[in-house]
Design an enzyme around this catalytic site. Structure first.
Site, PDB file in Angstrom:
ATOM      1  N   GLY A 126       0.659  -1.228   0.076  1.00  0.00           N
ATOM      2  CA  GLY A 126       0.024  -0.042   0.089  1.00  0.00           C
ATOM      3  C   GLY A 126       0.875   1.343   0.054  1.00  0.00           C
ATOM      4  O   GLY A 126       0.367   2.431  -0.351  1.00  0.00           O
ATOM      5  N   ASP A 127       1.983   1.285   0.534  1.00  0.00           N
ATOM      6  CA  ASP A 127       3.057   2.360   0.351  1.00  0.00           C
ATOM      7  C   ASP A 127       4.336   2.121   0.135  1.00  0.00           C
ATOM      8  O   ASP A 127       5.160   2.183   1.204  1.00  0.00           O
ATOM      9  CB  ASP A 127       2.758   2.985   1.843  1.00  0.00           C
ATOM     10  CG  ASP A 127       3.545   4.587   1.678  1.00  0.00           C
ATOM     11  OD1 ASP A 127       3.539   5.133   0.487  1.00  0.00           O
ATOM     12  OD2 ASP A 127       3.616   5.255   2.711  1.00  0.00           O
ATOM     13  N   PRO A 128       4.474   1.265  -0.985  1.00  0.00           N
ATOM     14  CA  PRO A 128       5.968   0.723  -1.080  1.00  0.00           C
ATOM     15  C   PRO A 128       6.886   1.886  -1.514  1.00  0.00           C
ATOM     16  O   PRO A 128       7.329   1.781  -2.788  1.00  0.00           O
ATOM     17  CB  PRO A 128       5.648  -0.291  -2.094  1.00  0.00           C
ATOM     18  CG  PRO A 128       4.662   0.055  -2.951  1.00  0.00           C
ATOM     19  CD  PRO A 128       3.778   1.080  -1.965  1.00  0.00           C
ATOM     20  N   THR A 129       7.563   2.581  -0.469  1.00  0.00           N
ATOM     21  CA  THR A 129       8.452   3.495  -1.028  1.00  0.00           C
ATOM     22  C   THR A 129       9.904   3.165  -0.371  1.00  0.00           C
ATOM     23  O   THR A 129       9.929   2.275   0.266  1.00  0.00           O
ATOM     24  CB  THR A 129       8.319   4.922  -0.642  1.00  0.00           C
ATOM     25  OG1 THR A 129       8.260   4.865   0.985  1.00  0.00           O
ATOM     26  CG2 THR A 129       6.660   5.381  -0.696  1.00  0.00           C
TER      27      THR A 129
ATOM     28  N   ARG B 176       1.466  13.753   3.126  1.00  0.00           N
ATOM     29  CA  ARG B 176       2.404  12.980   3.050  1.00  0.00           C
ATOM     30  C   ARG B 176       3.697  13.510   2.112  1.00  0.00           C
ATOM     31  O   ARG B 176       4.730  13.252   2.365  1.00  0.00           O
ATOM     32  CB  ARG B 176       2.118  11.670   2.258  1.00  0.00           C
ATOM     33  CG  ARG B 176       1.345  10.801   3.011  1.00  0.00           C
ATOM     34  CD  ARG B 176       0.575   9.673   2.320  1.00  0.00           C
ATOM     35  NE  ARG B 176      -0.066   8.695   3.306  1.00  0.00           N
ATOM     36  CZ  ARG B 176       0.489   7.479   3.786  1.00  0.00           C
ATOM     37  NH1 ARG B 176       1.684   7.170   3.083  1.00  0.00           N
ATOM     38  NH2 ARG B 176       0.129   6.484   4.538  1.00  0.00           N
TER      39      ARG B 176
END
Lengths: 211, 328
Positions: free
Chosen positions: A124-127, B240
């Site tokens: 979901g937030d693969p940074t 963000r």
């Protein structure tokens, strides 16, 4: 949870505190209230993100992906107590590494994402901020607040699209090497199952009105 | 002093604006196609531009109180946008450039929104939230380019409001009516809140909101729920991006920037991070020629001009494909 410690990071939606307990270091991750949201949305987000994070960290571990172990959760103040990983985010170290070392870490990042996808979950937030590298070059993945189970091809395609976007915005001068090695790791781990997801990643990018 | 005439025509609006190198907006006129029913058809929009363009250009010159001979540069929206609209606008720009014998500049529409907003606010390096009928993007400067940190994965926020509005019998554009009704709503109905990394998705929310209306729930409560959910998602991705880039200026622009509740929420985000906040004023937040003219002046300063032979339009021109040579 009321535990004393030093703030080590203040993110967009959480405060990370390093706390000492039982002669060890832990991380306390708390999701504070956001005054600009209406209470109904604010509390439902804090609850769902906290619960998703716990579940995601545990499911990922069961799939063979290194994540911090969860020790406690408090749904009254939306906090999680988990292992402290003494590592550095890939985002911070990427520019200091040689292209072979960096490529190898990206390759492992791709394999990690593939293992999650095979297990039916998306991160979901693969940074690169969420991939920690420890001194022995072990890779850990953190920050599962946006993770989801029962992942469809669309959801997996979005996960890869997000990796591509993160590389574009944070590693613009190295993005080609980093993306190709990440995809290589993803494909090596998933085999033929990777094809529809890669196709979807490209389709998602084209879907926006202009690009 | 350099004087630039800018032509904007990427979608349903055509605009002509004249700006000086000192950053003075000498004139800025535009017209928006408002279809009686349905959405924007690219061909109808381009016909609108072809019909009204010459009149608006003449008016912009008259309003500025200059003669056409005083124009030093012609700038136009080269992309991204709807092909037929871009081509009509480019044709007018090329003709003017040849006729007046002055340089031609191709401007990126999204970059222009940021630059005119920076001019108005005095910001140097903002995180920009650009929200309109066709765009929902969070953009910031990094590594010599403006880069899109987050955007919608399906439909733009303005489009979502318009499609919902059409479903419930509102006329285009629906945003202002949704805002008015939302003020009278008080009961929140849960709608899908979809944030993926720094990207957002509005299609699931739209479907659910339409269903709530079909089930007979009060429209003011639905509008309230739509605004709180849709703007909450935008606030989260903006936050963000601010946390990620550590920038301390937040700029809100685009047609949907008029919304007061969205402004209040994003002001709250900026406050939380100790960042300065600016909402671009309505005449400069929508699609108009002054933003193209001002960006044309910046590009002219670094020699970024076009030959007629290479001035083809770029319907899919990405924000990060434009070199930003005028910023350090």
């Amino acid at each position: 949870m009321r535990l004393e410690g030093a703030h080590i990071a203040i993110g967009a939606e959480s405060i990370i505190t390093k706390v000492a307990l039982w002669d060890r270091s832990f991380v306390l991750k708390t999701r504070p209230s956001k005054p600009y949201l209406i209470p109904a949305i604010d509390s439902s987000l804090r609850a769902s993100r906290t619960s998703r994070e716990c579940k995601g960290l545990n499911v990922a571990r069961s799939l063979g992906v290194p994540t911090p172990a969860v020790h406690a959760i408090d749904l009254n103040d939306y906090s999680i107590l988990m292992d402290y990983i003494p590592g550095t985010p890939l985002k911070q170290v990427a520019s200091t590494l040689g292209s072979t070392t960096l490529g190898n870490l990206c390759y492992r990042f791709g394999r990690i994402i593939a293992k999650l996808h095979r297990g039916g979950m998306v991160h979901g937030d693969p940074t690169t901020s969420n991939l920690l590298i420890t001194s022995n070059e072990k890779t850990w993945i953190i920050d599962f607040g946006l993770s989801e189970m029962n992942a469809t091809v669309e959801m997996k395609g979005v996960d890869l699209h997000l990796i591509k976007r993160a590389l574009e915005t944070s590693h613009w001068d190295m993005q080609e090497n980093m993306l190709s090695r990440t995809i290589e790791g993803y494909v090596d781990e998933l085999g033929k199952e990777a094809e529809p997801v890669l196709e979807r990643m490209d389709a998602i990018r084209e879907r926006g009105r202009y690009h | 002093m350099t004087i630039c005439l800018g032509l904007e025509g990427t979608a349903h609006s055509f605009g002509a604006g004249i700006v000086s190198s000192e950053g003075l907006v000498l004139s800025n006129v535009w017209d928006m196609l408002r279809p009686d029913e349905g959405g924007i058809h690219p061909r109808e929009a381009s016909q609108h531009h072809a019909y009204l363009g010459p009149l608006l250009i003449r008016q912009s010159i008259d309003d500025a109180g200059i003669s056409p001979k005083q124009i030093d540069i012609i700038a136009f929206s080269q992309g991204p946008g709807l092909g037929p609209c871009l081509r009509t606008t480019a044709t007018m720009a090329r003709s003017l450039s040849l006729h007046l014998g002055v340089p031609l500049i191709g401007v990126n529409h999204c970059v222009a929104h940021i630059e005119i907003g920076s001019l108005e606010s005095g910001f140097n390096d903002p995180v920009t939230i650009y929200v309109s009928g066709g765009n929902s993007q969070v953009i910031a400067f990094a590594g010599g380019r403006y880069r899109t940190f987050g955007e919608t994965l399906d439909i733009a926020i303005g489009n979502m409001l318009d499609v919902f509005g059409r479903h419930v019998g509102m006329r285009f554009p629906a945003g202002p009516k949704v805002e008015k009704l939302a003020k009278m709503g008080s009961t929140y109905h849960t709608l899908p809140y979809s944030v993926k990394g720094m990207d957002i998705s509005y299609s699931g929310m739209l479907t659910s909101a339409r269903r709530l209306f079909d089930e007979g729930l009060p429209l003011d409560d639905i509008c309230y729920s739509i605004q709180e959910t849709a703007f909450g998602m935008l606030a989260e991705v903006a936050e963000r991006a601010i946390a990620h880039t550590k920038k301390n200026e937040v700029l809100l622009t685009g047609g949907v920037a008029r919304n007061n509740r969205l402004t209040e929420i994003l002001q709250g985000v900026a406050d939380r991070h100790g960042a300065r906040f600016h909402r671009v004023s309505p005449p400069l937040a929508g699609d108009q020629g002054a933003m193209i003219a001002w960006t044309g002046i910046l590009q002219y300063g670094v020699g970024d001009t076009l030959e007629i032979s290479s001035s083809g339009v770029l319907p899919k021109w990405r924000t990060d494909e434009q070199d930003i040579g005028w910023k350090e």
